[in-house]
Every structure is written in C-alpha cells, then in structure tokens.
Design an enzyme around this catalytic site. Structure first.
Site, PDB file in Angstrom:
ATOM      1  N   CYS A  16       0.813  -1.220   0.000  1.00 51.97           N
ATOM      2  CA  CYS A  16       0.000   0.000   0.000  1.00 51.97           C
ATOM      3  C   CYS A  16       0.845   1.268   0.000  1.00 51.97           C
ATOM      4  CB  CYS A  16      -0.864   0.030   1.249  1.00 51.97           C
ATOM      5  SG  CYS A  16      -1.930  -1.381   1.407  1.00 51.97           S
ATOM      6  N   ARG A  50       5.878  -0.958  -6.029  1.00 47.74           N
ATOM      7  CA  ARG A  50       5.804  -1.726  -4.787  1.00 47.74           C
ATOM      8  C   ARG A  50       4.752  -2.825  -4.831  1.00 47.74           C
ATOM      9  NH1 ARG A  50       7.158   1.177   0.165  1.00 47.74           N
ATOM     10  NH2 ARG A  50       8.823   2.527  -0.444  1.00 47.74           N
ATOM     11  N   TRP A  78      -2.888  -2.880  -1.409  1.00 44.92           N
ATOM     12  CA  TRP A  78      -2.505  -4.286  -1.532  1.00 44.92           C
ATOM     13  C   TRP A  78      -3.397  -5.016  -0.539  1.00 44.92           C
ATOM     14  CZ3 TRP A  78       0.035  -8.056   1.544  1.00 44.92           C
ATOM     15  CH2 TRP A  78       0.590  -9.128   0.833  1.00 44.92           C
ATOM     16  N   ASN A 126      -2.633   2.501   5.386  1.00 44.05           N
ATOM     17  CA  ASN A 126      -1.695   1.381   5.198  1.00 44.05           C
ATOM     18  C   ASN A 126      -1.601   0.652   6.532  1.00 44.05           C
ATOM     19  OD1 ASN A 126      -1.145   2.484   2.735  1.00 44.05           O
ATOM     20  ND2 ASN A 126       0.975   3.065   3.183  1.00 44.05           N
ATOM     21  N   GLY A 127      -1.555  -0.663   6.496  1.00 45.78           N
ATOM     22  CA  GLY A 127      -1.383  -1.412   7.743  1.00 45.78           C
ATOM     23  C   GLY A 127      -2.584  -2.294   8.029  1.00 45.78           C
ATOM     24  N   GLU A 145      18.367 -18.997  -2.228  1.00 44.94           N
ATOM     25  CA  GLU A 145      18.036 -17.755  -2.933  1.00 44.94           C
ATOM     26  C   GLU A 145      17.660 -18.048  -4.399  1.00 44.94           C
ATOM     27  OE1 GLU A 145      17.188 -14.912  -2.360  1.00 44.94           O
ATOM     28  OE2 GLU A 145      17.772 -13.598  -3.976  1.00 44.94           O
ATOM     29  N   LYS A 148      14.084 -17.097  -6.057  1.00 41.97           N
ATOM     30  CA  LYS A 148      13.957 -16.271  -7.264  1.00 41.97           C
ATOM     31  C   LYS A 148      13.088 -16.988  -8.295  1.00 41.97           C
ATOM     32  CE  LYS A 148      14.918 -13.238  -6.036  1.00 41.97           C
ATOM     33  NZ  LYS A 148      15.529 -12.587  -4.937  1.00 41.97           N
ATOM     34  N   GLU A 190       9.304 -17.157  -7.178  1.00 39.33           N
ATOM     35  CA  GLU A 190       8.517 -15.931  -7.054  1.00 39.33           C
ATOM     36  C   GLU A 190       8.230 -15.256  -8.387  1.00 39.33           C
ATOM     37  OE1 GLU A 190      10.188 -12.684  -4.738  1.00 39.33           O
ATOM     38  OE2 GLU A 190      12.199 -13.231  -5.344  1.00 39.33           O
ATOM     39  N   HIS A 204      18.072 -37.844   2.848  1.00 39.57           N
ATOM     40  CA  HIS A 204      17.207 -37.938   4.029  1.00 39.57           C
ATOM     41  C   HIS A 204      15.759 -37.603   3.703  1.00 39.57           C
ATOM     42  CE1 HIS A 204      20.680 -38.650   6.528  1.00 39.57           C
ATOM     43  NE2 HIS A 204      21.282 -37.605   5.972  1.00 39.57           N
ATOM     44  N   LYS A 244       6.698  -5.045  -3.154  1.00 38.64           N
ATOM     45  CA  LYS A 244       8.020  -4.575  -2.736  1.00 38.64           C
ATOM     46  C   LYS A 244       7.799  -3.874  -1.406  1.00 38.64           C
ATOM     47  CE  LYS A 244      12.295  -3.925  -4.159  1.00 38.64           C
ATOM     48  NZ  LYS A 244      13.083  -5.148  -4.453  1.00 38.64           N
TER      49      LYS A 244
HETATM   50  C1  F6R Z   1      12.493 -11.616  -2.621  1.00 43.98           C
HETATM   51  C2  F6R Z   1      12.370 -10.395  -1.867  1.00 43.98           C
HETATM   52  C3  F6R Z   1      11.824 -10.473  -0.490  1.00 43.98           C
HETATM   53  C4  F6R Z   1      12.511  -9.450   0.422  1.00 43.98           C
HETATM   54  C5  F6R Z   1      11.840  -9.446   1.801  1.00 43.98           C
HETATM   55  C6  F6R Z   1      12.533  -8.495   2.766  1.00 43.98           C
HETATM   56  O1  F6R Z   1      13.064 -11.397  -3.873  1.00 43.98           O
HETATM   57  O2  F6R Z   1      12.678  -9.330  -2.350  1.00 43.98           O
HETATM   58  O3  F6R Z   1      11.933 -11.754   0.036  1.00 43.98           O
HETATM   59  O4  F6R Z   1      13.865  -9.770   0.536  1.00 43.98           O
HETATM   60  O5  F6R Z   1      10.493  -9.063   1.671  1.00 43.98           O
HETATM   61  O6  F6R Z   1      12.544  -7.193   2.283  1.00 43.98           O
HETATM   62  P1  F6R Z   1      13.569  -6.129   2.826  1.00 43.98           P
HETATM   63  O7  F6R Z   1      14.930  -6.541   2.414  1.00 43.98           O
HETATM   64  O8  F6R Z   1      13.150  -4.821   2.200  1.00 43.98           O
HETATM   65  O9  F6R Z   1      13.411  -6.109   4.326  1.00 43.98           O
END
Ligand code: F6R
Length: 605
Positions: A2, A27, A74, A99-100, A478, A482, A485, A501, A600
């Site tokens: 948001c 975001r 969002w 927001n929240g 990681e 990637k 997602e 295992h 984001k």
């Molecule tokens: C994955 C990704 C998320 C962020 C997570 C933490 O590609 O970007 O998993 O890493 O939401 O976000 P920050 O680093 O902003 O605290």
C-alpha cells in the site's frame, strides 16, 4: 504494498497525487484511488486496474481539488474490488486512506454499528473512518488523536473532512509516513519517493505521531499529545524517474547493475575499520561476543551466508533468525549480542518489529544493513552500514542482495581484525578480492546467452530442486526463491548432503536439479550427491567453477563460472541463478517486475 499520497495546495492537486501513486506503483498493488474536497464535500475515483486507468477516470470526470488524498492498495482485509479500494468515506463527510492492519477492527466495528454506522466494505480501514467521524467536533486533528488511542495494530493514515477544506491530517504507528514541506503547500506520503519533484524537504514522522497539514503550517504531536518539532531533512536523491534503458524489465537492468552497485558499496578505504559502521561501533564491537541476525526473505538468506563468514573469519558465534518468528518467540536475550537487521527497504514490518522486540528485551547494540538511509530501521539502530544498490524497482531482490553480502563480508572482516583473526596480509588479500569483484561479476554476466538456452527447458517444468553446500547452501535457497517468485515454478533448495534424508524421493527424469558447485573443500562430497541424483534419472544443471573438472555428459549440463573466488564466491554464484529465474519467467510470460500476490517493501505483518 500500500502507498499513501496527500496534499494541501492552492492549485489542482490531482496530477501531483496521481504522479505520487505512479512512483509507488513498483511496490505492488491491486487497486487504487483518489479523493479531493471540492464544493463542500469529498469526491473520489477508484480503480481495480492500474494507476493509468485511474488517471484516465479523473481526466474524464474532471475530478479536481486543492486538498486531496490518494492510495494504492494491496489487499489484506477484503478482496481487491472497487468497494474495498481507498479512499474510504464516512457519511460522505470524511475520506481516509490507510496502510497497515487494524487488529481490533471487529470490536470497533460492533461498537460503531451500535452508534448507527453502516459498513459498506470488507476492509478493516472502514472502522478508522467511522471512528474519526464519530469523534469529530469541528477539529480533525483532535478527532484523529483521540481515535488512534483506540486502534490496535499498524497504521499510517491520511484523512480529510469536508468542514476543513484546507486540511489533511496524518498519523502513523508501525507503518511509515513522511511530511513533505512546500512553499504555501504541504504534502504527506508513505515514502518520500512519492513526492520527488514536489519537494526535497521532509519530516520523517516518528511512531505515534499525528500531524496536521494546512497551506502554511505543519503541526506534529507525539503519542502523548504534546506538540513537537521534528527535524526537517533535505533529501535530493529521490529526483528523476528511473529509466529502463535497453533492458526488458527492471529486474534484468538491476541484475546488470550489480558490478556498479557492488563497486559503490565496497568501502573506499583499504582497511577494515569499525568506524565504517558508525562512530559508536568501536566501543560496541568491543563489548559483544555474538551476533543475532534478523531479516526476512532474500535478506534472511544474506544473513545465512554471513553466518559462515562471521564464524570462519571472525570466529564469533552467529545466530540467524527469520524476523517474523523471532518477534513472537520466547527467546533468551544476551546483552553481549550485536543485533543485526538486514533489509533493502528498512521498512519491512516484521524486521522492524523484531528489532524493537530485541531492544525491548534489553539488547543494547544494534546494527542495520540497509539500502535506504532515511528508513525507520536505520533511524532505530545504534549503528548502520548503507548499501549503495540504488533504487530497486523489481519486486524480486537482486542487487540489494549482493550489496548486502558485500556489507556483511566487510562486517566479518572488521570483526575478524578486531578480534585478532585477520592480520595485515589477510586484510590486504580481502581488500584486493573485494576490489576485483565488479570485474569478476562482469564475466559472470557474460554467461547470459548460455543461461537463456537453459531457461527454455526450465520454462516447461513445474518443479525444480536446488542444491548447494556450506557457504553456497543459502545461495541455493536464494536461487529457488527467485525461480518460484517470478516464474511460479515450484522450487525448493536443500543442502546437498540432506538429499538422501527425504527429498531424493522426488527425483525423476522430470525433476531438474540445479547445483551450485564451487571448487571448495566440499566439492568431492557434492559430486557424490550429484551421482545420487543421476542414478535416479534426475537431470542436473550445474554452475561449476572452471577448475572443478565437472564436464557435460548425458543428463548433466554444465555452465562454467569464469573464476574461482574463494570465500566471496557466493556473490558470484548467485548471479547465474538470478538470470536463470529471470529468463525462465520471461519464457513463461509472467509479469516479472510485479509478480502476482507480491509487493516490494512489505509494510504489513
Ligand atoms: C524476494 C524479496 C523479499 C525481500 C523481503 C525483505 O526477492 O525481495 O523476500 O527480501 O520481503 O525485504 P527487505 O529486504 O526490504 O526487508
């Protein structure tokens, strides 16, 4: 996630509000809206499409006004439908964006229903609008201050009332909100970035603050209701739109920016000095005997990688915990811990809450590793180290991750030196290796055509396994994150020794197994794990250091990494995994920069 924009001015403010929403679009959101005060009442436009659609609506309907609030939503409570989109009205007198999450919204809703308020949305936000309306006696600032006393949970809000046409009131608790100061006009936003182009002067509101914006004045009261003067900061860095240049997506651009971002993050000095982390670092580092790292998602994986460095270089015990788990767990505080929070945005709700929880347990020494210098996390910690990734637009983190790794390596080397485990010659070697990283990364990026060839195969799969060992196990994690997602392929990562295992049961000809194979002390063990996969018909895709002697054969595909990079190898090995996920997602035609359901900067719990 948001976003909020608000403004009071002597000109039509709608274009500024829409531009602010555009800047927050990256975001992630699923609906948006704007409300202005005009002709003695609030008017609004809302959309479940993009901000561009909202813009078209406001142009067609000539929605104009000097006072307004706007929002990208969002969805948390209630589906992403127009009725749940903000601004939310109360009795056609008051408009509010939020927001929240309000945790006690059910009891407040019952109380407000008892007072005759009708609820027309499924949002938790509607209770805030009606609550403020019910408390309004001609002073919006006073009504908001009274209302927020009754809210449990996290919020940043902006409100306007038809009877105060030149006023916007804001409040924050647990979600960020900034005031932008203009000439004869003032602004409010959940992120200073939204106001780039309108002002460079900001007040970053503190927890519990309530503010009132009029044309000539900004008033701030703290959580106890006392009027307070908050510092005004000048931040010019937000100006200018981020251009895509020759790239197809921001994620691709950000992957290719890594040599520059890493070069900017590596400290200038040729030695590892505590002062890199702040003036108080020398004292703090002398008082600690362990580290507690707290983070989420990709940032958590950088913490997991750092554990290997911190324990092997600095010989300091390190615990890494997912922030959303730590904050609710009965843990045993250790006053000799350095609590390290890692975050791209510095506003992630779970990480912020975990930091505050650690502080409430008595942890004195805290360090943030963060990409946003003005963020709440940096303001809350005793020490900080800023990464210089630059603005990251793609939801999937790439350059933020590799710059975090650089920062954490510098931390390990600094603590190692202070504790007598890094002598002058080792220090010089680490500095040399860091300085050479941008060039080494460029050679890895040159592997893109080979990775594109693999991505064709991957785009037809529905599952994938990622294997790594030691320092490279977090890199496998990681890589799997990637891939899942942005391409929506189910992917999981395991330390390769763990395969037998359980997860080996999943391996068939249909299961691609991506393996991170640096030439380290675990290479021979890893090769045995690869044999276990081949023996079950699993297809291996291996990123192998050039000196590993792993060669392509039936069922075994190899891409050679240009250089063997020792302890810093994870920073190189993650890059082909980013490219593999990116090109696989492109082949599948997903919305790479804005993957479904994700946002984001996750500012809700
Ligand atoms: C994955 C990704 C998320 C962020 C997570 C933490 O590609 O970007 O998993 O890493 O939401 O976000 P920050 O680093 O902003 O605290």
């Amino acid at each position: 996630m948001c976003g909020i924009v608000g403004a009071v001015a002597q000109r039509n403010i709608v274009p500024v509000l829409i531009e602010g929403l555009r800047r927050l679009e990256y975001r992630g959101y699923d609906s948006c809206g704007v409300a202005v005060l005009a002709g003695g009442e609030p008017h609004r436009a809302r959309s479940v499409a993009r901000v561009a659609d909202l813009d078209e609506q406001v142009r067609e309907t000539h929605l104009e006004g000097f006072t307004g609030i706007a929002h990208t939503r969002w969805a948390t409570h209630g589906a992403p439908v127009t009725n749940n989109a903000h601004p939310i009205f109360s009795r056609n007198a008051l408009a509010l964006v939020h927001n929240g999450i309000i945790e006690n919204y059910e009891s407040l809703r019952d109380m407000l229903r008892g007072k005759g308020y009708e609820f027309v949305s499924q949002t938790d936000t509607e209770v805030i609008a009606h609550l403020i309306h019910s408390l309004y006696r001609g002073d919006l600032f006073a009504a908001v201050r009274e209302a927020v006393q009754q809210l449990h949970g996290a919020y940043a809000i902006a409100v306007e009332h038809k009877d105060q046409p030149d006023t916007v009131v804001g409040a924050r608790q647990g979600s960020p909100l900034v005031v932008g100061l203009g000439e004869g006009e003032n602004f409010l936003a959940s992120d200073a970035l939204a106001l780039a182009g309108s002002t460079e002067h900001f007040i970053f509101l503190e927890e519990g603050d309530v503010c009132e914006l009029t044309l000539e004045r900004v008033r701030v009261a703290d959580r106890d209701g006392n009027d307070v003067e908050r510092e005004v900061r000048t931040v010019a860095a937000y100006g200018g739109a981020v251009e895509l240049g020759p790239y197809r997506h921001f994620m691709q651009k950000e992957i290719f920016e890594q040599p520059r971002a890493i070069g900017d993050t590596i400290p200038q000095a040729d030695s590892f000095d505590a002062s890199l982390f702040g003036d108080a670092a020398a004292t703090a580092f002398g008082e600690i005997d362990n580290l507690l790292i707290l983070a989420c998602g990709t940032s958590y994986y950088s913490g997991l990688t750092a554990k290997y460095w911190l324990e092997s270089i600095a010989k300091i015990p390190t615990q890494v915990e997912i922030a959303s788990e730590y904050r609710y767990r009965d843990s045993v505080p250790n006053p000799k811990s350095l609590v390290v929070v890692i975050s791209q945005s510095g506003e992630t709700a779970d990480t912020l809450a975990a930091l505050k929880h650690a502080q409430s347990l008595g942890h004195k020494h805290t360090l943030s590793i963060c990409n946003v210098g003005t963020s709440a996390m940096v303001r809350l910690t005793e020490l900080s180290f800023l990464t210089h990734a630059g603005r990251e637009i793609g939801v999937a983190s790439t350059k933020a991750f590799t710059t975090q790794l650089v920062a954490l390596f510098v931390l390990a080397a600094t603590l190692g030196k202070l504790r007598g485990h890094v002598d002058a010659s080792l220090e010089a070697q680490y500095v040399r290796q860091l300085r050479h990283l941008p060039a080494a990364l460029n050679s890895v990026l040159a592997l893109e055509p080979q990775i594109i060839a693999w991505s064709e195969d991957f785009s037809r799969k529905e599952n994938a396994l990622f294997l790594g060992r030691g320092l490279h196990y977090p890199i496998a994690l990681e890589g799997a994150l990637k891939l899942k997602e942005i391409s929506y392929i189910h992917a999981e990562a395991y330390p390769a020794g763990e395969l037998k295992h359980g997860p080996l049961a999943l391996v068939t000809e249909a299961m691609p197994v991506v393996t991170v194979a640096p030439n380290d002390t675990l290479l021979e063990k890893l090769k045995s794990n690869m044999q276990e996969v081949r023996a079950r018909g699993g297809e291996l895709y291996v990123f192998a250091d050039s000196d590993t002697r792993i060669v392509s054969e039936e069922g075994l595909h190899v891409i050679r990494m240009p250089e063997h990079y020792g302890l810093l190898s994870p920073i190189l090995h993650v890059v082909p995994l980013q490219l593999l996920a990116y090109h696989t997602a492109c082949s599948r035609g997903t919305d790479v920069d804005k993957p479904r359901n994700l946002a984001k900067s996750v500012t809700v719990e």
